[in-house]
Design an enzyme around this catalytic site. Structure first.
Site, PDB file in Angstrom:
ATOM      1  N   LEU A 160      26.757 -36.275 -23.478  1.00 40.06           N
ATOM      2  CA  LEU A 160      26.787 -37.486 -23.627  1.00 40.06           C
ATOM      3  C   LEU A 160      27.963 -38.351 -23.846  1.00 40.06           C
ATOM      4  O   LEU A 160      28.189 -39.686 -23.685  1.00 40.06           O
ATOM      5  CB  LEU A 160      26.039 -37.499 -25.192  1.00 40.06           C
ATOM      6  CG  LEU A 160      24.603 -37.088 -25.122  1.00 40.06           C
ATOM      7  CD1 LEU A 160      24.256 -36.559 -26.495  1.00 40.06           C
ATOM      8  CD2 LEU A 160      23.733 -38.060 -24.658  1.00 40.06           C
ATOM      9  N   SER A 212       0.664 -20.776 -46.181  1.00 42.36           N
ATOM     10  CA  SER A 212       1.192 -21.968 -46.606  1.00 42.36           C
ATOM     11  C   SER A 212       1.034 -23.095 -45.456  1.00 42.36           C
ATOM     12  O   SER A 212       1.269 -22.860 -44.536  1.00 42.36           O
ATOM     13  CB  SER A 212       2.455 -21.974 -47.218  1.00 42.36           C
ATOM     14  OG  SER A 212       3.060 -23.351 -47.581  1.00 42.36           O
ATOM     15  N   GLY A 218      29.438 -41.791 -21.575  1.00 44.42           N
ATOM     16  CA  GLY A 218      29.827 -43.277 -22.173  1.00 44.42           C
ATOM     17  C   GLY A 218      29.039 -43.455 -23.622  1.00 44.42           C
ATOM     18  O   GLY A 218      29.385 -44.334 -24.140  1.00 44.42           O
ATOM     19  N   HIS A 268      13.054 -25.988 -36.213  1.00 42.52           N
ATOM     20  CA  HIS A 268      11.954 -26.692 -35.391  1.00 42.52           C
ATOM     21  C   HIS A 268      11.631 -25.808 -34.090  1.00 42.52           C
ATOM     22  O   HIS A 268      12.574 -24.954 -33.751  1.00 42.52           O
ATOM     23  CB  HIS A 268      12.533 -28.109 -34.709  1.00 42.52           C
ATOM     24  CG  HIS A 268      12.835 -28.978 -35.642  1.00 42.52           C
ATOM     25  ND1 HIS A 268      13.793 -30.335 -35.455  1.00 42.52           N
ATOM     26  CD2 HIS A 268      12.168 -29.483 -37.021  1.00 42.52           C
ATOM     27  CE1 HIS A 268      13.686 -30.716 -36.705  1.00 42.52           C
ATOM     28  NE2 HIS A 268      12.676 -30.539 -37.379  1.00 42.52           N
ATOM     29  N   GLY A 286      19.565  -1.701 -17.165  1.00 42.68           N
ATOM     30  CA  GLY A 286      20.366  -0.962 -15.771  1.00 42.68           C
ATOM     31  C   GLY A 286      21.557  -1.330 -15.663  1.00 42.68           C
ATOM     32  O   GLY A 286      22.363  -0.276 -15.526  1.00 42.68           O
ATOM     33  N   ARG A 310      20.280 -33.723 -53.073  1.00 49.91           N
ATOM     34  CA  ARG A 310      18.724 -34.055 -52.733  1.00 49.91           C
ATOM     35  C   ARG A 310      18.430 -35.361 -53.076  1.00 49.91           C
ATOM     36  O   ARG A 310      19.016 -36.039 -53.867  1.00 49.91           O
ATOM     37  CB  ARG A 310      17.858 -32.978 -53.508  1.00 49.91           C
ATOM     38  CG  ARG A 310      16.474 -32.995 -53.075  1.00 49.91           C
ATOM     39  CD  ARG A 310      16.275 -32.121 -51.564  1.00 49.91           C
ATOM     40  NE  ARG A 310      14.926 -31.757 -51.251  1.00 49.91           N
ATOM     41  CZ  ARG A 310      14.507 -32.526 -50.310  1.00 49.91           C
ATOM     42  NH1 ARG A 310      14.815 -33.377 -49.363  1.00 49.91           N
ATOM     43  NH2 ARG A 310      12.985 -32.027 -49.817  1.00 49.91           N
ATOM     44  N   THR A 331       7.855 -34.607 -49.849  1.00 49.18           N
ATOM     45  CA  THR A 331       7.955 -33.560 -50.912  1.00 49.18           C
ATOM     46  C   THR A 331       8.515 -33.965 -52.079  1.00 49.18           C
ATOM     47  O   THR A 331       9.162 -34.760 -52.369  1.00 49.18           O
ATOM     48  CB  THR A 331       8.876 -32.481 -50.261  1.00 49.18           C
ATOM     49  OG1 THR A 331       8.444 -32.071 -48.986  1.00 49.18           O
ATOM     50  CG2 THR A 331       9.539 -31.351 -51.101  1.00 49.18           C
ATOM     51  N   GLY A 353       7.996 -29.620 -46.202  1.00 47.70           N
ATOM     52  CA  GLY A 353       6.673 -29.816 -45.964  1.00 47.70           C
ATOM     53  C   GLY A 353       5.803 -29.727 -47.143  1.00 47.70           C
ATOM     54  O   GLY A 353       4.604 -29.189 -47.246  1.00 47.70           O
TER      55      GLY A 353
END
Length: 1101
Positions: A780, A261, A784, A761, A67, A381, A350, A310
């Site tokens: 953070l 999967s 400190g 995630h 609107g 990797r 994996t 996974g």
């Protein structure tokens, strides 16, 4: 992501079907949806109210404040609506920073009402409760609803009441009639919200007139992980992309792969024409790579966000890589070329070598296009079997024709981003680790010794390391004790005597836990039992160092708990569908103090209920959606830490001084690596899980570390989404945390994207500025904590804080003690190329190990696409080659004519008798097959041998017949009990005519027909029978089709291959007889006495 936005039309459709069932008393929402392909005549036919009702029209594309933006057409007739739509349909619209095309609209009846009739209702979920907001004045001018609206919290597992609604929400509603109706509506709305797993539901305005209630505007989110619970109630749900980002078919394809999967496969296309493409393993790692690329100035060129994790299979990884490469090579070429960053952290479970095989296959397929688009590839990797994966990738790179740079865990995770963007030099030779566990890898003996690659951890842009000034670290004794404000629940979760039960048949994870126990010098295994409800009680064999041990497996949790009273940890590998029930069950046993839930995708409502139940019983939950955690020298959960080589390299076999908590399981393993290089190692590390509501929070673990005198340095790896990090900030300010804390929140790139991006995630999506990683990092730092400039320098900062702690005497490094050697598993050693062993079997016809099944080298997809038929399959599996079509047709004809010959023949008779005796299919068919031999059906091999030997010896047919008579031998393939020269066998006629018409030559068939002339002149039933004609034609085929050498043809005759057609064909008939007897429900067969001649010995008569 679990909480996904749905379009307004979908939300209203769901409420139409369910809301009034709970007594809402609201008018059903009438609406019609319009897009670029709408057929107006059909739309009007299905919704006749469009013609005679004032209308409202608006976009339905997850756009807020329509609107205010002038995107609502009010009180129009249909022609005016069409004109309004024509002016906006498929046109660009800028909303905030996002620019997108308006393509989907919703049309509804206009509801006449006053401003006083408009109200605001919203329900949303958080960790401990659902909150209902209500304000008696709704509409576009409501303003700051959080400040104005009245609020009612409904704690988890508690019901809503009319009394609470009236008392808390409706204090400003004075009309008693309206008040009662609104209260009933809110109660019904909340029940529907809970029952249908909504996570957010906003109605603005809710119009309440004297007689009716109407839902005008609606915004909603569903918990998509609850599809297995709610699919029947929801129906098919289409989750639209955020405004400003088009939905691509490739995204839908990957989403479909993901749904089918057990692995996690995600893809979001950010810039179809971008030059920087990523293929990253791991939910946390994928966010960090995007952060780093954006930090280095690549945000406008970043083409995609995604992850694969996974333990996807080789085929799934191939499909994922192929999708990325297709997008990359079908977009316009870039003058600077394109880069593909194939990165990832250190995997926990994996198989890197397997996933790399899938990637290599895709790269090989796209090699010409990659060269054409001037693509450079950067790979980093580590994890299980990474050495073999990197070796294969390097080997393949040498022939790819484009730059392909390969690195392992010796290189900082995000260093390849700087290399790919030209911000960091590319090492000419990578430092390669030539050992795994305590074993030397192939080629390692030839490698020169290399310097410690982590002498400098910095991986940013190659600039000199800047010194970071640290505030003085207090030597106050409080740092090693428990502050007055610290909660009492700061127990240690794990020790060197921790005992655990594992739910699920997870042999690999259990063996990994036992190997960890052994190198930690535990006295006995930490896993004492497994629970698996799908088998009976039994024992499973595992290794304990060099010895084999048995671990009991129970069908019921109660049996396991009652027989192992020293267990206090349960590692739950149950699927997302059963993890809730199995966890609730174990919470009933007071001895269980810690539960790790590994599954990803548990519906949020279920997780919240688990948290409430666990808190009541004082049980700590780690997860869901986690790999678990590790306490070096004591205990590890499941696959945490990866394989043994990584555990040894990261020194997880003995405790250090650094305790960390992370959301990401994959990044926890990367933290193990970073901490082991920068400090004396990890004391404890927990991955709380990537879901929106982890069972335990950052603060739960940081306060435990604060209370643990052995923890000297704390590390927090947070991420975008949620507000848990602010609890840490508060604890730093009020003195509950006094130990040095190094913290970083991943997801800083989110603010650089023009549209909302859901990261890997479920919880990593900011719903407000306060939930962004950038704001949390600042908070953070202000509180400190030691906060680096980026993830790239996290290791440097940890190293400097640690050095300060050593310098101040707070940490005294201990002398390193080498761990015991654990024998390497055979399967792992074989994958790494460390051993070789003679195979027990050899095969040359079929291979099921790769991306798809191969028949004699031909992929099964090609077998089906070429429509080779059963004859073609026979040619591949029996003869290892594609034979000409007429040969395949001959095979199929033989199968058809030999499939059956009635119930009276011995094979069919045996099958029928067995079937009537109640035997199963296999037993009955086998009893029939066992009758095949020289006398029944099995004469093909004999006939082939006899006729071919006679023909090859140049015997005249008459000589052959006379010779066989002299030997007293029957001629195989000649003779029939019923058929004769006057009553020929039609089957023989059909095959004979086909062969004469299609075979290039058939000398042995002609020879057999000459023999038939001689034998039938003596007796009319001594004809060439089916066995004989198939046998002789089969030999002609082998010798004259051009696909076999004479030696090969003779070998197939000698090994008895010709009888195979009868065996295969007649099996079809035997199966038919078995099914026929079962269908006819025939009873046990007993042979009649009058068909048996009883001849007893005379001397006993």
């Amino acid at each position: 992501m679990s909480a996904k936005a749905i379009c307004e039309a979908t939300g209203k459709d769901i409420l139409n079907r369910h809301l009034n069932n709970n007594g809402a008393g609201v008018e059903v929402c009438r609406f019609a949806t319009v897009n670029t392909s709408t057929d107006w005549s059909k739309l009007v036919s299905n919704n006749p109210w469009l013609l005679n009702t004032p209308l409202v029209v608006k976009p339905d594309q997850l756009i807020k404040r329509r609107g205010k933006l002038g995107l609502i057409g009010v009180n129009k007739n249909l022609d005016q609506v069409k004109t309004w739509l024509k002016e906006r349909m498929n046109k660009d619209q800028k909303i905030g920073n996002a620019v997108g095309k308006l393509r989907n609209f919703i049309i509804e009846p206009f509801v006449p009402h006053t401003d006083a009739d408009e109200m605001y209702v919203c329900v949303y979920s958080h960790r401990t409760a659902d909150t209902i907001l209500f304000y008696h004045q709704g509409g576009v001018d409501i303003g700051d609803v959080d400040a104005k609206a009245l609020k009612l919290d409904i704690p988890i597992n508690e019901d809503i009441t009319i009394e609470a609604v009236n008392a808390k929400l409706l204090t400003h509603v004075t009309d008693k009639g309206k008040k009662q109706r609104i209260a009933n509506f809110i109660v019904a709305l909340y029940k529907t919200y809970v029952d249908l797993y909504f996570t957010y539901l906003e109605i603005n305005p809710l119009v309440v007139t004297k007689d009716n209630m109407y839902i005008l505007d609606l915004a909603a989110k569903l918990d998509s992980t609850a599809d297995f619970v709610c699919h029947a109630k929801w129906g098919e749900i289409d989750y639209p992309p955020p405004f400003g980002r088009d939905a691509y078919p490739e995204e839908a394809y990957i989403a479909d792969l993901d749904a089918k999967s057990g692995a996690s496969l995600k893809l979001t296309i950010l810039n179809r024409n971008g030059r920087i493409w990523t293929m990253v393993a791991g939910g946390g790692a994928s966010v960090i790579y995007s952060d780093t690329i954006c930090d280095l100035g690549g945000s406008t060129e970043l083409a995609n966000y995604g992850e694969y994790s996974g333990a996807p299979s080789e085929q799934q990884t191939y499909e994922y890589a192929k999708t990325i490469l297709t997008l990359m090579t079908t977009s316009p070429k870039h003058p600077d070329g394109k880069v593909l960053i194939t990165g990832g952290g250190i995997a926990n479970f994996t198989n890197v070598a397997a996933t790399f095989r899938g990637i290599i296959t895709a790269l090989r397929e796209f090699q010409p296009k990659l060269v054409e688009h001037n693509v450079s590839i950067f790979v980093r990797r580590a994890g299980p079997n990474y050495q073999e994966g990197l070796r294969k990738m390097r080997e393949f790179g040498s022939s790819l024709g484009i730059p392909l740079h390969v690195f392992g865990p010796e290189t900082h995770m995000t260093a390849i981003c700087g290399m790919a963007l030209g911000k960091r030099p590319i090492p000419q030779t990578a430092s390669v680790e030539f050992s795994t566990a305590n074993f030397l890898l192939p080629g390692g003996q030839e490698a020169e010794s290399v310097k410690n690659p982590f002498a400098s951890l910095s991986s940013g842009n190659g600039s000199p390391q800047q010194s970071i000034k640290l505030p003085p670290i207090s030597a106050d004794d409080r740092a090693d004790g428990i502050h007055n404000n610290v909660a009492s629940n700061t127990r240690k979760y794990f020790s060197s005597t921790t005992k655990a039960i594992v739910w699920g048949m997870q042999q690999r994870a259990v063996q990994s836990m036992l190997d960890f126990d052994f190198i930690c010098r535990r006295d006995e295994p930490s896993v004492v039992a497994m629970v698996y409800p799908f088998t009976g009680d039994h024992k499973q064999k595992f290794y304990w160092g060099h010895k084999e041990v048995l671990i009991p497996v129970y069908k019921q949790m109660s049996h396991a708990i009652n027989k192992h009273k020293d267990v206090d940890v349960m590692v739950n590998f149950a699927s997302l569908r059963s993890a809730y029930e199995s966890t609730l069950e174990v919470l009933e046993y007071p001895q269980i103090r810690t539960v790790a839930i590994i599954a990803e995708g548990i519906p949020e409502n279920m997780t919240r209920k688990l948290i409430v139940a666990a808190n009541k019983k004082g049980v700590a939950i780690i997860g869901p959606a986690t790999v678990g955690g590790v306490k070096p020298g004591c205990f590890k959960i499941g696959n945490t830490g990866g394989m043994l080589d990584n555990i040894l390299h990261s020194k997880l076999y003995r405790p250090g001084s650094v305790a960390y908590v992370s959301r990401s399981g994959g990044m926890s393993n990367e933290l193990n690596n970073i901490v082991s290089k920068a400090t004396d190692g990890v004391l404890e590390g927990i991955a709380i899980g990537g879901d929106r509501y982890p069972g335990t929070t950052f603060m739960d673990h940081i306060l435990r570390y604060q209370a643990d005198p052995e923890a000297k340095l704390l590390v927090l790896l947070g991420e975008v989404g949620g507000t848990e990090e602010y609890e840490v900030c508060a604890a730093l300010k009020d003195g509950r945390i006094t130990k040095p804390l190094v913290a970083w929140c991943i997801g800083t790139c989110a603010s650089m994207f023009t549209s909302e991006v859901q990261f890997g995630h479920a919880g990593s999506c900011a719903n407000s500025d306060r939930e962004t990683a950038t704001v949390k990092n600042k908070a953070l730092r202000d509180a400190g904590a030691y906060v680096p400039d980026s993830f790239d320098t996290l290791g440097d900062l940890i190293q400097q804080v640690y050095a300060e702690l050593v310098k101040s005497g707070r940490i005294v490094p201990k002398e390193e003690v080498p761990p015991p050697t654990v024998p390497m598993d055979y399967s792992w050693a074989r994958e790494l190329g460390l051993i070789r062993k003679p195979a027990s079997f050899m095969t040359s016809i079929c291979d099921e190990r790769g991306q798809e099944l191969l028949y004699a080298g031909m992929p099964i997809s090609e077998v089906l696409n070429k429509d080779v038929g059963i004859g073609g399959v026979i040619s591949l599996l029996w003869f290892q080659r594609c034979l000409p079509p007429y040969v395949c047709k001959f095979f199929e004809m033989c199968l058809m004519v030999t499939a059956d010959h009635g119930p009276a023949v011995s094979g069919a008779h045996n099958t029928i008798v067995c079937a009537r005796a109640g035997k199963d299919l296999v037993s009955s068919v086998v009893s029939g097959l066992l009758t095949i031999g020289d006398r029944f059906g099995g004469a093909l091999d004999g006939a082939a041998r006899q006729f071919s030997e006679a023909y090859d010896s140049n015997l005249h047919p008459m000589e052959f017949v006379n010779q066989m008579r002299k030997k007293g031998q029957l001629i195989m393939g000649i003779g029939h009990r019923v058929k004769s020269i006057n009553n020929p066998d039609v089957r023989v006629k059909i095959i004979k005519e086909f062969v004469m018409e299609n075979f290039p030559s058939y000398p042995l068939l002609n020879y057999a027909l000459e023999v038939e002339k001689i034998t039938t002149s003596k007796k009319p039933n001594l004809i060439l029978n089916v066995d004989g004609v198939i046998a002789t034609c089969f030999v002609d085929l082998l010798r004259n089709c051009g696909s076999f050498t004479s030696e090969e043809a003779q070998e197939y005759i000698n090994i008895g291959a010709i009888n195979s057609l009868f065996v295969l064909g007649r099996s079809i008939g035997f199966i038919g007889h078995y099914m026929d007897q079962k269908r006819l429900k025939q009873g046990l067969y007993r042979h009649p006495w009058d068909d048996i001649s009883y001849v007893m010995p005379e001397n006993f008569n």
